[in-house]
Design a protein around this motif. Structure first.
Motif, PDB file in Angstrom:
ATOM      1  N   PHE A 197       0.862  -1.169   0.000  1.00  0.00           N
ATOM      2  CA  PHE A 197       0.000   0.000   0.000  1.00  0.00           C
ATOM      3  C   PHE A 197       0.904   1.227   0.000  1.00  0.00           C
ATOM      4  CE2 PHE A 197      -4.281  -1.701   0.929  1.00  0.00           C
ATOM      5  CZ  PHE A 197      -3.947  -3.023   1.181  1.00  0.00           C
ATOM      6  N   ARG A 198       0.325   2.371  -0.280  1.00  0.00           N
ATOM      7  CA  ARG A 198       1.110   3.600  -0.233  1.00  0.00           C
ATOM      8  C   ARG A 198       0.248   4.743   0.266  1.00  0.00           C
ATOM      9  NH1 ARG A 198       1.956   4.580  -6.778  1.00  0.00           N
ATOM     10  NH2 ARG A 198      -0.186   5.265  -7.243  1.00  0.00           N
ATOM     11  N   GLN A 199       0.936   5.738   0.815  1.00  0.00           N
ATOM     12  CA  GLN A 199       0.237   6.924   1.292  1.00  0.00           C
ATOM     13  C   GLN A 199       1.048   8.145   0.933  1.00  0.00           C
ATOM     14  OE1 GLN A 199      -0.847   6.955   5.457  1.00  0.00           O
ATOM     15  NE2 GLN A 199      -2.458   8.444   5.054  1.00  0.00           N
ATOM     16  N   ALA A 200       0.460   9.005   0.127  1.00  0.00           N
ATOM     17  CA  ALA A 200       1.090  10.263  -0.258  1.00  0.00           C
ATOM     18  C   ALA A 200       0.684  11.344   0.739  1.00  0.00           C
ATOM     19  CB  ALA A 200       0.660  10.647  -1.662  1.00  0.00           C
ATOM     20  N   GLU A 204      -3.603   3.989  -0.017  1.00  0.00           N
ATOM     21  CA  GLU A 204      -4.236   3.311  -1.143  1.00  0.00           C
ATOM     22  C   GLU A 204      -3.507   2.017  -1.478  1.00  0.00           C
ATOM     23  OE1 GLU A 204      -4.157   5.567  -4.754  1.00  0.00           O
ATOM     24  OE2 GLU A 204      -1.974   5.694  -4.820  1.00  0.00           O
ATOM     25  N   PHE A 205      -4.275   1.111  -2.003  1.00  0.00           N
ATOM     26  CA  PHE A 205      -3.755  -0.184  -2.422  1.00  0.00           C
ATOM     27  C   PHE A 205      -2.867  -0.033  -3.645  1.00  0.00           C
ATOM     28  CE2 PHE A 205      -3.607  -4.614  -3.313  1.00  0.00           C
ATOM     29  CZ  PHE A 205      -3.865  -4.792  -4.657  1.00  0.00           C
ATOM     30  N   VAL A 206      -1.780  -0.808  -3.672  1.00  0.00           N
ATOM     31  CA  VAL A 206      -0.881  -0.816  -4.820  1.00  0.00           C
ATOM     32  C   VAL A 206      -0.887  -2.187  -5.498  1.00  0.00           C
ATOM     33  CG1 VAL A 206       1.502  -0.562  -5.584  1.00  0.00           C
ATOM     34  CG2 VAL A 206       0.602   0.937  -3.786  1.00  0.00           C
ATOM     35  N   ALA A 207      -0.549  -3.210  -4.742  1.00  0.00           N
ATOM     36  CA  ALA A 207      -0.458  -4.558  -5.321  1.00  0.00           C
ATOM     37  C   ALA A 207      -0.545  -5.593  -4.212  1.00  0.00           C
ATOM     38  CB  ALA A 207       0.847  -4.728  -6.089  1.00  0.00           C
ATOM     39  N   ALA A 208      -0.905  -6.809  -4.587  1.00  0.00           N
ATOM     40  CA  ALA A 208      -0.965  -7.891  -3.611  1.00  0.00           C
ATOM     41  C   ALA A 208      -0.643  -9.208  -4.300  1.00  0.00           C
ATOM     42  CB  ALA A 208      -2.341  -7.958  -2.955  1.00  0.00           C
ATOM     43  N   ILE A 209      -0.226 -10.141  -3.482  1.00  0.00           N
ATOM     44  CA  ILE A 209       0.094 -11.473  -3.999  1.00  0.00           C
ATOM     45  C   ILE A 209      -0.417 -12.501  -3.013  1.00  0.00           C
ATOM     46  CG2 ILE A 209       2.412 -11.444  -2.967  1.00  0.00           C
ATOM     47  CD1 ILE A 209       3.350 -12.976  -5.526  1.00  0.00           C
ATOM     48  N   GLY A 210      -1.033 -13.545  -3.531  1.00  0.00           N
ATOM     49  CA  GLY A 210      -1.601 -14.560  -2.676  1.00  0.00           C
ATOM     50  C   GLY A 210      -0.555 -15.506  -2.119  1.00  0.00           C
ATOM     51  N   TYR A 216       5.629   3.808   1.104  1.00  0.00           N
ATOM     52  CA  TYR A 216       5.134   2.499   0.700  1.00  0.00           C
ATOM     53  C   TYR A 216       5.198   1.550   1.888  1.00  0.00           C
ATOM     54  CZ  TYR A 216       4.853   3.819  -4.169  1.00  0.00           C
ATOM     55  OH  TYR A 216       4.495   4.415  -5.362  1.00  0.00           O
ATOM     56  N   TYR A 217       4.090   0.876   2.124  1.00  0.00           N
ATOM     57  CA  TYR A 217       3.966  -0.036   3.254  1.00  0.00           C
ATOM     58  C   TYR A 217       3.733  -1.461   2.770  1.00  0.00           C
ATOM     59  CZ  TYR A 217       3.186   4.220   5.960  1.00  0.00           C
ATOM     60  OH  TYR A 217       3.318   5.456   6.539  1.00  0.00           O
ATOM     61  N   CYS A 218       4.400  -2.369   3.435  1.00  0.00           N
ATOM     62  CA  CYS A 218       4.193  -3.792   3.230  1.00  0.00           C
ATOM     63  C   CYS A 218       3.181  -4.274   4.277  1.00  0.00           C
ATOM     64  CB  CYS A 218       5.539  -4.493   3.411  1.00  0.00           C
ATOM     65  SG  CYS A 218       5.516  -6.271   3.432  1.00  0.00           S
ATOM     66  N   ALA A 219       2.311  -5.199   3.890  1.00  0.00           N
ATOM     67  CA  ALA A 219       1.306  -5.694   4.819  1.00  0.00           C
ATOM     68  C   ALA A 219       1.099  -7.195   4.618  1.00  0.00           C
ATOM     69  CB  ALA A 219      -0.006  -4.955   4.617  1.00  0.00           C
ATOM     70  N   ALA A 220       0.706  -7.859   5.706  1.00  0.00           N
ATOM     71  CA  ALA A 220       0.488  -9.300   5.667  1.00  0.00           C
ATOM     72  C   ALA A 220      -0.891  -9.644   6.206  1.00  0.00           C
ATOM     73  CB  ALA A 220       1.559 -10.018   6.501  1.00  0.00           C
ATOM     74  N   ALA A 221      -1.548 -10.572   5.530  1.00  0.00           N
ATOM     75  CA  ALA A 221      -2.877 -11.009   5.942  1.00  0.00           C
ATOM     76  C   ALA A 221      -2.899 -12.526   6.067  1.00  0.00           C
ATOM     77  CB  ALA A 221      -3.919 -10.561   4.926  1.00  0.00           C
ATOM     78  N   SER A 222      -3.397 -13.016   7.188  1.00  0.00           N
ATOM     79  CA  SER A 222      -3.494 -14.463   7.347  1.00  0.00           C
ATOM     80  C   SER A 222      -4.662 -15.029   6.549  1.00  0.00           C
ATOM     81  CB  SER A 222      -3.625 -14.823   8.826  1.00  0.00           C
ATOM     82  OG  SER A 222      -4.740 -14.141   9.391  1.00  0.00           O
ATOM     83  N   TYR A 223      -5.660 -14.188   6.288  1.00  0.00           N
ATOM     84  CA  TYR A 223      -6.816 -14.614   5.502  1.00  0.00           C
ATOM     85  C   TYR A 223      -7.424 -13.401   4.836  1.00  0.00           C
ATOM     86  CZ  TYR A 223     -10.932 -17.307   4.208  1.00  0.00           C
ATOM     87  OH  TYR A 223     -11.915 -17.954   3.494  1.00  0.00           O
ATOM     88  N   ILE A 224      -7.810 -13.535   3.590  1.00  0.00           N
ATOM     89  CA  ILE A 224      -8.500 -12.474   2.874  1.00  0.00           C
ATOM     90  C   ILE A 224      -9.985 -12.809   2.849  1.00  0.00           C
ATOM     91  CG2 ILE A 224      -8.786 -11.298   0.675  1.00  0.00           C
ATOM     92  CD1 ILE A 224      -6.212 -10.525   2.083  1.00  0.00           C
ATOM     93  N   TRP A 225     -10.778 -12.029   3.572  1.00  0.00           N
ATOM     94  CA  TRP A 225     -12.207 -12.299   3.687  1.00  0.00           C
ATOM     95  C   TRP A 225     -12.994 -11.785   2.492  1.00  0.00           C
ATOM     96  CZ3 TRP A 225     -13.741 -15.485   7.456  1.00  0.00           C
ATOM     97  CH2 TRP A 225     -12.882 -15.656   8.543  1.00  0.00           C
ATOM     98  N   SER A 226     -12.523 -10.669   1.926  1.00  0.00           N
ATOM     99  CA  SER A 226     -13.285 -10.120   0.802  1.00  0.00           C
ATOM    100  C   SER A 226     -12.377  -9.782  -0.378  1.00  0.00           C
ATOM    101  CB  SER A 226     -14.087  -8.901   1.242  1.00  0.00           C
ATOM    102  OG  SER A 226     -13.238  -7.897   1.752  1.00  0.00           O
ATOM    103  N   GLU A 227     -11.653  -8.695  -0.270  1.00  0.00           N
ATOM    104  CA  GLU A 227     -10.839  -8.227  -1.388  1.00  0.00           C
ATOM    105  C   GLU A 227      -9.410  -7.935  -0.956  1.00  0.00           C
ATOM    106  OE1 GLU A 227     -14.052  -8.425  -4.044  1.00  0.00           O
ATOM    107  OE2 GLU A 227     -11.904  -8.114  -4.405  1.00  0.00           O
ATOM    108  N   TYR A 228      -8.485  -8.191  -1.845  1.00  0.00           N
ATOM    109  CA  TYR A 228      -7.070  -7.948  -1.555  1.00  0.00           C
ATOM    110  C   TYR A 228      -6.741  -6.471  -1.436  1.00  0.00           C
ATOM    111  CZ  TYR A 228      -5.386 -12.720  -2.123  1.00  0.00           C
ATOM    112  OH  TYR A 228      -5.115 -14.050  -1.945  1.00  0.00           O
ATOM    113  N   ASN A 229      -7.564  -5.615  -2.010  1.00  0.00           N
ATOM    114  CA  ASN A 229      -7.231  -4.200  -2.010  1.00  0.00           C
ATOM    115  C   ASN A 229      -7.777  -3.438  -0.802  1.00  0.00           C
ATOM    116  OD1 ASN A 229      -9.915  -4.292  -2.671  1.00  0.00           O
ATOM    117  ND2 ASN A 229      -9.755  -2.957  -4.460  1.00  0.00           N
TER     118      ASN A 229
END
Length: 125
Positions: free
Chosen positions: A37-40, A46-52, A94-107
């Motif tokens: 994610f990134r924040q100006a 805001e979301f930038v990219a994600a990988i499963g 730019y921030y890195c983030a980790a999710a143990s489970y995606i309930w709805s959307e990656y963004n």
């Protein structure tokens, strides 16, 4: 507990390239979905990219599609963001983030359980 440490941010000229890395420690990295994610200044995050968990599932914001590439190396506990054709509007923390489970959307930022401290990317025009 999961610790995320980003690196690679710096000043770069418009049109240039930059690679960000995020090292994960504390838990089994391959169990986590990872996002950038990134924040100006003055703007919301805001979301930038994600990988499963499976590396071939990737997701991108429309604003970076075709320019940025997210990848992960589960053996090195690392997720990377290759950024090409950088624009001044890519300037942000730019921030890195980790999710143990995606309930709805990656963004959706709320899906992510752990966040890094961020790394500054500045694109000069």
């Amino acid at each position: 507990q999961v610790q995320l440490v980003e690196s690679g941010g710096r000043l770069v000229q418009a049109g240039g390239s930059l690679s960000l890395s995020c090292v994960c420690s504390g838990r089994t990295f391959s169990n986590y979905h990872m996002g950038w994610f990134r924040q100006a200044p003055g703007k919301e995050r805001e979301f930038v990219a994600a990988i499963g968990q499976i590396p071939d599932k990737t997701y991108y914001a429309d604003s970076v599609k075709g320019r940025f590439t997210i990848s992960r190396d589960n053996a090195k506990n690392t997720v990377s963001l290759q950024m090409n054709s950088l624009k001044s509007e890519d300037t942000a923390v730019y921030y890195c983030a980790a999710a143990s489970y995606i309930w709805s959307e990656y963004n959706v930022g709320a899906e992510y359980d752990y966040w890094g401290q961020g790394t500054q990317v500045t694109v000069s025009s």
